[in-house]
Write a protein that holds these residues in place. Sequence first.
Motif, short mmCIF file in Angstrom:
data_model
loop_
_atom_site.label_atom_id
_atom_site.label_comp_id
_atom_site.label_asym_id
_atom_site.label_seq_id
_atom_site.Cartn_x
_atom_site.Cartn_y
_atom_site.Cartn_z
N LYS A 462 0.83 -1.21 0.00
CA LYS A 462 0.00 0.00 0.00
C LYS A 462 0.87 1.26 0.00
O LYS A 462 2.09 1.18 0.17
N ILE A 463 0.21 2.40 -0.21
CA ILE A 463 0.88 3.68 0.03
C ILE A 463 1.18 3.73 1.52
O ILE A 463 0.28 3.70 2.35
N ASP A 464 2.44 3.80 1.87
CA ASP A 464 2.85 3.65 3.26
C ASP A 464 3.24 5.01 3.85
O ASP A 464 4.28 5.58 3.51
N LYS A 465 2.37 5.54 4.72
CA LYS A 465 2.68 6.78 5.44
C LYS A 465 3.55 6.39 6.63
O LYS A 465 3.06 6.08 7.72
N PHE A 466 4.85 6.43 6.41
CA PHE A 466 5.79 5.87 7.37
C PHE A 466 6.23 6.95 8.36
O PHE A 466 6.81 7.97 7.97
N LEU A 467 5.95 6.71 9.64
CA LEU A 467 6.36 7.65 10.68
C LEU A 467 7.87 7.55 10.91
O LEU A 467 8.39 6.49 11.25
N ILE A 468 8.56 8.67 10.70
CA ILE A 468 10.00 8.71 10.94
C ILE A 468 10.26 8.97 12.42
O ILE A 468 11.01 8.26 13.08
N THR A 469 9.63 10.02 12.94
CA THR A 469 9.74 10.34 14.37
C THR A 469 8.56 11.23 14.75
O THR A 469 7.97 11.88 13.89
N GLU A 470 8.22 11.22 16.03
CA GLU A 470 7.10 12.05 16.47
C GLU A 470 7.53 13.02 17.56
O GLU A 470 8.54 12.81 18.25
N ASN A 471 6.76 14.10 17.65
CA ASN A 471 7.01 15.14 18.66
C ASN A 471 8.42 15.74 18.56
O ASN A 471 9.03 16.09 19.57
N PHE A 472 8.91 15.85 17.33
CA PHE A 472 10.21 16.49 17.14
C PHE A 472 10.01 18.00 17.25
O PHE A 472 9.25 18.59 16.50
N GLU A 473 10.72 18.62 18.19
CA GLU A 473 10.49 20.03 18.48
C GLU A 473 11.61 20.90 17.91
O GLU A 473 12.79 20.66 18.17
N PHE A 474 11.19 21.92 17.17
CA PHE A 474 12.14 22.89 16.64
C PHE A 474 12.23 24.06 17.62
O PHE A 474 11.21 24.68 17.94
N PRO A 475 13.43 24.39 18.09
CA PRO A 475 13.56 25.52 19.02
C PRO A 475 13.32 26.86 18.36
O PRO A 475 12.92 27.83 19.01
#
Length: 528
Positions: A462-475
């Motif tokens: 399938k079309i795979d919406k692949f999570l790389i990382t979550e809650n990555f915060e930009f300062p």
Amino acid sequence: MKYKCLKRFALLVSVIAALIVTSCTEEWNKHYSEDFSGTKSNLNLYELIKSKENLNSFTKLLEVSGYDSLLAEDQSFTVFAPDNNALKNIDLNDKVLATEIVMNYTARYAYSTSGIENSIIPMLNKKLLPFERNASNFKFNQIEIGESDLAAQNGILHIIKGYEPYNYNIWEYIYHTEGFDSLRTYVSSLSVEELDVNASYKNGVFVDSIFKTENKLLTDLALINAEDSIYTALLPNNEAWTEILNRVKSYYIMSDADGGVAKQNEVSKWAIIRNLFFRGKIDLPVSEKVLTSTGRVKFYNPDALFQDVEAYELSNGIVYTAGQLHIEDTASWAKPIIIEAENASMGRMLSNFSPQTLSSLGTGFDVSGKYYLGLNDASLNSLAKLHVTFPVPNVLSTKYNIYCIFVPRIILDENDERPYKVKFSLNYYDAEGKKQTGYIDADKNVQSAASAQATFITDPTKIDKFLITENFEFPHSNVVFDYETTAEFVQQIRFSVKVENDTKKTTAEQRSYSRDLLIDCIILEPVL
């Protein structure tokens, strides 16, 4: 919703423009001269007005404003003069008010009632006001004309039985209405004075330094000072402006290198004002399902945008004033960022891949924009690494979930069910402004050590919406506004996502995994 109507304005811009052009021709004046059957006075317009006892008040306004001398000149004018009764509550010695009234009731060129049905007259102040015939008489700006077609040597006088106050356009409303000081101060700050090169030179020779003033709101968003354009404006009062600015500023924390607090305020205010202007007149409830602001922000729930507002019809549109702006963060500034993989204009970088843009049309797969990126193995030896890096502009100082959208091999060959074997890393700047590389580990957390980098297997079905990382915060925010070329734009991007194909260049490995990659896009979804 409270509705306060200052003046009716409901005529098509195309009709207005056509009538303006027509009224400015010599044929237009000739038409009125030939059709006019009344007796022409030997007096000029100023003298004719002064001779009328029921126009003593208007005569005073002419003299206080200085327009008495203009109406005595050998030019052609039409004056719609309110009688004494209409002006009984006006301060006749107020020069600013006198000038405002005279310019609002005086037009260049001669306009008699001959042939008038529903016309628009451009006044000296560039307002476009209606001159109309009804069943029994004529009206100017919805006011009944008592005496019409009084011909002077240099024009025509109509005496009207009422007075309508000067009607602001949207630009004037912002500048003259109490309670909008915060918005007004910001709009004023957008005005810059610069050299007018065309006016300063004649035939290639410098004549003098002629300067012109331009305002970014007018040039980039809406010509709200023009009388021949119609807009709708959603204007926050001081309280609403302060509330939304404090909310928006948290998304635009800038590093010292990018301008710090001053730049934060600048981009935050521009992010707000992009939402406030719309082309055309919008009545409530909103009939359109989607509204697009002149700043190209789409609103999919327009009625929610115009909650608890007061409406004012102005000379070039309508203003809705608000004590609170009901703009959702995700509708405007904190929207998902989507980088189409096939688009190389953001500075996409490849290593040992040969790219091609492929279409999903007719495949049955739901691919963003109907196109995706095909990356074919172009390596010459088994040690070569295959990777692609996607720069991502305009991140905000907030948290994001970061995804890579993979397209399965079966879109090209239904028998090719090999997944992709991939690694991910992020290039970004930390809170101290230092460039960092973060490696995605097995738990999809960002680590500083390359040894922590994990390998992942995609779903080949399938079309795979692949999570790389979550809650990555930009300062810090990396909103890119100041650029003239694509190269300048790309140079300011300070975040990128790197995708590496970890499939080895061996026959055994390639039976199970593909050395090629098919990628739809990179998505950053804000976590609010």
